[in-house]
Design an enzyme around this catalytic site. Structure first.
Site, PDB file in Angstrom:
ATOM      1  N   LYS A  79       2.849  11.528 -10.971  1.00  0.00           N
ATOM      2  CA  LYS A  79       1.992  10.696 -11.819  1.00  0.00           C
ATOM      3  C   LYS A  79       2.746   9.405 -12.124  1.00  0.00           C
ATOM      4  CE  LYS A  79      -1.049  13.838 -14.328  1.00  0.00           C
ATOM      5  NZ  LYS A  79      -1.407  14.395 -15.648  1.00  0.00           N
ATOM      6  N   HIS A 119      -0.825  18.254 -25.911  1.00  0.00           N
ATOM      7  CA  HIS A 119      -0.970  16.809 -25.723  1.00  0.00           C
ATOM      8  C   HIS A 119      -2.224  16.219 -26.369  1.00  0.00           C
ATOM      9  CE1 HIS A 119       2.435  17.276 -23.103  1.00  0.00           C
ATOM     10  NE2 HIS A 119       2.449  16.000 -22.813  1.00  0.00           N
ATOM     11  N   ASN A 127      -0.633  19.871 -20.114  1.00  0.00           N
ATOM     12  CA  ASN A 127      -1.005  19.079 -21.292  1.00  0.00           C
ATOM     13  C   ASN A 127      -1.039  19.919 -22.567  1.00  0.00           C
ATOM     14  OD1 ASN A 127      -1.321  16.817 -19.657  1.00  0.00           O
ATOM     15  ND2 ASN A 127      -3.417  17.403 -19.150  1.00  0.00           N
ATOM     16  N   ARG A 163      -3.351  21.899 -13.316  1.00  0.00           N
ATOM     17  CA  ARG A 163      -2.326  20.947 -13.756  1.00  0.00           C
ATOM     18  C   ARG A 163      -2.517  20.576 -15.225  1.00  0.00           C
ATOM     19  NH1 ARG A 163       0.630  16.008 -10.529  1.00  0.00           N
ATOM     20  NH2 ARG A 163       1.837  15.279 -12.312  1.00  0.00           N
ATOM     21  N   HIS A 165      -1.471  13.062 -28.538  1.00  0.00           N
ATOM     22  CA  HIS A 165      -1.967  11.705 -28.285  1.00  0.00           C
ATOM     23  C   HIS A 165      -2.642  11.134 -29.522  1.00  0.00           C
ATOM     24  CE1 HIS A 165      -1.851  12.494 -23.684  1.00  0.00           C
ATOM     25  NE2 HIS A 165      -0.706  12.103 -24.153  1.00  0.00           N
ATOM     26  N   HIS A 195       7.255  10.682 -28.287  1.00  0.00           N
ATOM     27  CA  HIS A 195       6.270  11.469 -27.541  1.00  0.00           C
ATOM     28  C   HIS A 195       6.613  12.967 -27.547  1.00  0.00           C
ATOM     29  CE1 HIS A 195       3.370  12.647 -24.522  1.00  0.00           C
ATOM     30  NE2 HIS A 195       4.345  13.191 -23.815  1.00  0.00           N
ATOM     31  N   LYS A 212       7.040  23.196 -13.232  1.00  0.00           N
ATOM     32  CA  LYS A 212       6.205  22.022 -12.974  1.00  0.00           C
ATOM     33  C   LYS A 212       5.866  21.952 -11.489  1.00  0.00           C
ATOM     34  CE  LYS A 212       4.931  17.474 -13.807  1.00  0.00           C
ATOM     35  NZ  LYS A 212       4.956  16.309 -14.636  1.00  0.00           N
ATOM     36  N   GLU A 264       9.264  19.124 -24.413  1.00  0.00           N
ATOM     37  CA  GLU A 264       8.618  19.380 -23.112  1.00  0.00           C
ATOM     38  C   GLU A 264       9.209  20.628 -22.441  1.00  0.00           C
ATOM     39  OE1 GLU A 264       6.025  17.794 -21.816  1.00  0.00           O
ATOM     40  OE2 GLU A 264       5.963  15.793 -22.694  1.00  0.00           O
ATOM     41  N   ARG A 307       0.820  -1.238   0.000  1.00  0.00           N
ATOM     42  CA  ARG A 307       0.000   0.000   0.000  1.00  0.00           C
ATOM     43  C   ARG A 307       0.840   1.269   0.000  1.00  0.00           C
ATOM     44  NH1 ARG A 307      -3.119  -3.137   3.591  1.00  0.00           N
ATOM     45  NH2 ARG A 307      -4.905  -4.006   2.492  1.00  0.00           N
ATOM     46  N   GLU A 325      -4.676  17.169 -10.486  1.00  0.00           N
ATOM     47  CA  GLU A 325      -5.243  17.615 -11.755  1.00  0.00           C
ATOM     48  C   GLU A 325      -6.754  17.818 -11.711  1.00  0.00           C
ATOM     49  OE1 GLU A 325      -3.169  16.166 -15.231  1.00  0.00           O
ATOM     50  OE2 GLU A 325      -4.968  16.401 -16.435  1.00  0.00           O
TER      51      GLU A 325
HETATM   52  N1  GLY Z   1       2.974  15.190 -17.595  1.00  0.00           N
HETATM   53  C1  GLY Z   1       1.883  15.952 -17.156  1.00  0.00           C
HETATM   54  C2  GLY Z   1       1.692  15.969 -15.691  1.00  0.00           C
HETATM   55  O1  GLY Z   1       2.556  15.514 -14.957  1.00  0.00           O
HETATM   56  O2  GLY Z   1       0.677  16.419 -15.212  1.00  0.00           O
END
Ligand code: GLY
Length: 368
Positions: free
Chosen positions: A144, A249, A246, A242, A253, A267, A228, A186, A122, A238
């Site tokens: 993430k 993106h 994107n 956040r 995608h 990417h 970031k 990025e 956990r 998010e």
């Molecule tokens: N790569 C986008 C984020 O970490 O929210």
């Protein structure tokens, strides 16, 4: 030349240390987190061949032992099978709740190992040692974690913040120029979404940075991580801001899906093209003048990067088919496409007010 960016998330706060030569100092930097002098390291074979010995020597210098699991390189590793393998291997190594797991590699390893750490007992602590530019400025920071499923990319995962991130900018010297520039997509994104001064600085300095200037690399990674960290601190899971991360993106995608997640489009290359198209869409909607998308495209071209649909080798599906692929994106909310658009360079915002016709116009105007 060492910099530290703090990510102030209360009891989940951590530092991102940035600079050359961190691999060999990793032992000293990780030691304060260890209840016993032992870590479990998960990496992939390409990274291991280049960097594992230096990393192990850095641990050994502080009397820290390690066991190592080497996985195959590539996006296919980021799935259920390897998640099970990593999790069971960590259990076999008798990793306990207070122990530290290390992810040594690019975004695939960081996301996969972070997810395994999130579910193991956990939640155990983990340290990110990102070895690609993309992982240093984006995926290793912000918590993430996750894997791809048959339905799409990153569809199973968890928010699980690392305890420490060590971004050794010297290892960037082992990246191919193509991989470095993909990561640069990025970096540039941060300037476009929230810092016009940084974007201007990149216009002046990114070529020298790509050519190897270490001080410029440290500065670019630091500014990206600062941005970031600031956004993640405002909106860790998010719910709102956040999503600014994107930028580019939604287009990216769809393009990645259309090219089968293959070598045709990395990417970060998709992000760069996506940013260019997001600015074109912003101009189409009257939010920015035509000069802004032209400036974005000119910078990408000056860096020798892909900036348009026609730069992707091979045939692409029609504009309608690309739009349809955007509908599969997990940024769809209540059936509406969510886009990050801009009111100018350095001034992005999230909106659901984009009609399919406008997106089709932009795709067609750019060769879709
Ligand atoms: N790569 C986008 C984020 O970490 O929210």
């Amino acid at each position: 030349m060492r910099e530290t960016v703090h990510v102030p998330l209360g009891e989940r706060a951590y530092d991102v240390v940035i600079g050359p030569g961190l691999l060999v100092e990793a032992g000293a930097l990780i030691a304060p987190f260890l209840p016993r002098p032992q870590v479990a390291v998960v990496t992939e074979s390409r990274v291991a061949a280049l960097h594992l010995e230096a990393f192990k020597a850095g641990l050994a210098a502080q009397g820290i032992g390690c066991t190592v699991l080497e996985l195959p390189p590539g996006e296919a590793t980021k799935g259920w099978a390897h998640l099970a393998q990593v999790t069971e291997w960590l259990l076999d190594q008798k990793v306990e709740r207070r122990d530290v797991v290390v992810a040594l590699g690019g975004g695939v390893i960081g996301d996969l190992v972070g997810f395994a750490a999130a579910i193991l007992r956990r939640g155990v602590r983990f340290v990110q040692v990102p070895t690609s530019l993309l992982a240093q400025v984006d995926s290793s920071v912000g918590g993430k974690t996750g894997i791809n499923t048959a339905q799409g990319k990153n569809l199973a995962g968890a928010f699980h913040q690392p305890s420490l991130v060590l971004a050794d900018t010297e290892v960037l010297g082992t990246l191919s120029p193509r991989d470095f520039l993909a990561g640069y997509g990025e970096v540039m994104k941060y300037g476009l979404l929230g810092d016009a001064v940084f974007f201007h600085w990149l216009e002046e300095n990114a070529a020298a940075m790509a050519a190897g200037d270490m001080a410029l690399r440290v500065r670019a990674v630091k500014r990206s991580v600062e941005m970031k960290a600031e956004i993640v601190t405002r909106d860790e899971t998010e719910q709102g801001d956040r999503a600014l991360l994107n930028l580019g993106h939604t287009f990216c995608h769809a393009l990645e899906a259309a090219t089968g997640y293959s070598d045709r489009l990395l990417h970060g290359e998709g992000v760069a093209i996506g940013c260019s198209l997001a600015f074109a869409l912003s101009a189409r909607m009257g939010l920015v003048s035509q000069e802004e998308p032209s400036r974005v495209r000119a910078h990408l071209q000056a860096m020798g990067m892909k900036s348009d649909l026609s730069d992707i080798p091979g045939d692409l599906p029609s504009a309608d088919a690309l739009l349809n692929l955007m509908g599969q994106d997990k940024k769809v909310v209540a059936g509406r496409l969510n886009f990050v658009l801009a009111r100018g360079i350095g001034d992005a915002f999230v909106t659901g007010d984009v009609t399919p016709e406008m997106v089709l116009d932009v795709l067609r105007a750019h060769g879709g």
